[in-house]
Scaffold this active site. Sequence first.
Site, PDB file in Angstrom:
ATOM      1  CB  THR A  63      -0.925  -0.176   1.346  1.00 37.39           C
ATOM      2  OG1 THR A  63       0.186   0.042   2.075  1.00 37.39           O
ATOM      3  CG2 THR A  63      -2.162  -1.013   1.593  1.00 37.39           C
ATOM      4  CE  LYS A 134      -0.970  16.854   6.863  1.00 39.50           C
ATOM      5  NZ  LYS A 134       0.670  16.937   5.471  1.00 39.50           N
ATOM      6  CG  HIS A 270      -5.532   8.302  56.605  1.00 38.76           C
ATOM      7  ND1 HIS A 270      -5.921   9.191  55.956  1.00 38.76           N
ATOM      8  CD2 HIS A 270      -6.668   8.587  57.897  1.00 38.76           C
ATOM      9  CE1 HIS A 270      -7.360  10.012  56.762  1.00 38.76           C
ATOM     10  NE2 HIS A 270      -7.628   9.074  57.745  1.00 38.76           N
TER      11      HIS A 270
END
Length: 509
Positions: A63, A134, A270
């Site tokens: 491609t 894009k 805690h």
Amino acid sequence: MRALFSVSDKTGVVDFAKELVNLGWEIIATGGTMKLLQDAGLTVINISEITGFPEICDGRVKTLHPKVHGGLLGRRDLESHLSQLKENGIEFIDMVCVNLYPFKQTIAKADVTMEDAIENIDIGGPSMLRSAAKNYKDVTVVCDPSDYAQIIAEVQATGNTTVQTRLQLSAKAYTHTAEYDSMIATYMRKAAGLNEKLFLEFDLVQGLRYGENPHQNAKFYQSAETGSYSLANAKQLNGKELSYNNIQDANAALCIAREFDEPFCVGLKHMNPCGAAIGTDVVDAWTKAYEADKVSIFGGIVAVNREVTREAAELMKPIFLEIIMAPSFSEGALEVLCTKKNLRLLQVDMSKDNSVVNQFVSVNGGLLVQDLDKQTVEVTADMCVTEAKPTAEQVVDLNFGWRIVKHVKSNAIVAVKDGKTVGVGAGQMNRVGSAEIALKQAQAAGFTKGLVLASDGFFPFDDTVTLASQYGVTAIVQPGGSVRDEDSIKKADECGITMVCTGMRHFKH
């Protein structure tokens, strides 16, 4: 309208392509994707018909061609682009449906070779995704099968996706390729012995109501590599959403629970244990842990490493607790505990995992990274450095105290007796101060004889030993390593106290 398909994850792709064809779209595809679609009865254009060039180099090049990327990147609103595409016989491609070679799955295999890894680095796929992303104003880019339904719905409604959807899909595609490249870079850099860069991947689990305080925004993200004893993989069975502080405390409790194979329970407030105990079963462990500090556990978090039974649940129910964590809950336990609508019940994988896990701590403008402190030296009689030697019963408590104190904020001192904590001194600026807190707590609870004391760091002076002797301590475990170790050993001998040195410290800042 034309769509180009080239997918490794073929979930739902046939139905997606069929819907597009029914809506009048042409389908272009590569290799295996083309065969899959053709076998499903679809008319598909081979990518080589578009490029006029065969797939070569075992499919590495198929491609990477102007007729693909020109068709993706050409702007429909620029006359110069339109004329250049026409001059070169390039047609627009309006959609790209691409996901990438399974690099992550490949490198996860125990027998993977560098050659296998390299052949699963996708080149054409990321290039097509980035080109389409894009040019999102004109091109729809799809990399996640979960988006197929929305895309089809929009095309059915208007003939194309909306610009806002294309923008979101563009961002998703860039995220996909960024994660992919990061994964490859991390693998290759490790193989090359490079470490001057650190790439991390975390996925959003949930937004939180606020952070440590109401004016702080917060979110909970999950690492790409989670294992056992992880809240990110926990299944919540009851109660409201976890808060930032809940997650911090629950994680601390799970780290303590990881230390024990025998039935164990810890109550935590805690990020420090307020009561912890081993027992014959979950009921015994809970009872001892609760009795260790009935006051501090109010509003606390509980972790057990055995299934919560109905009997255990009935003992826990009257106490105000924020969270109960366990590997499982019996049906009877759920019937009892789920009547408290705000009580969070978390089913957590507590299977053993010896893999090395990194711990990340943010600092202003930076990040500290270290191995998670999963090592714990077993305390044995031959570690004794005093004249008085430990009994078998003391060795059990020495090991228990040693495994607990490593998870208490430094400077840390823990007093234990008979497999449970009776005093915890955490986070003081000097060690004798922590010892005084722990020992006074033990004394107030009526524990004044036969105590075992554990220290996360060495004794710089003999003052902690002197104090311990005044509160009924008969055995001490500490890492050793001070230039003044002999002072503490001598004092222990004078007081008839057994002392063992493990050679490994466990500071926790």
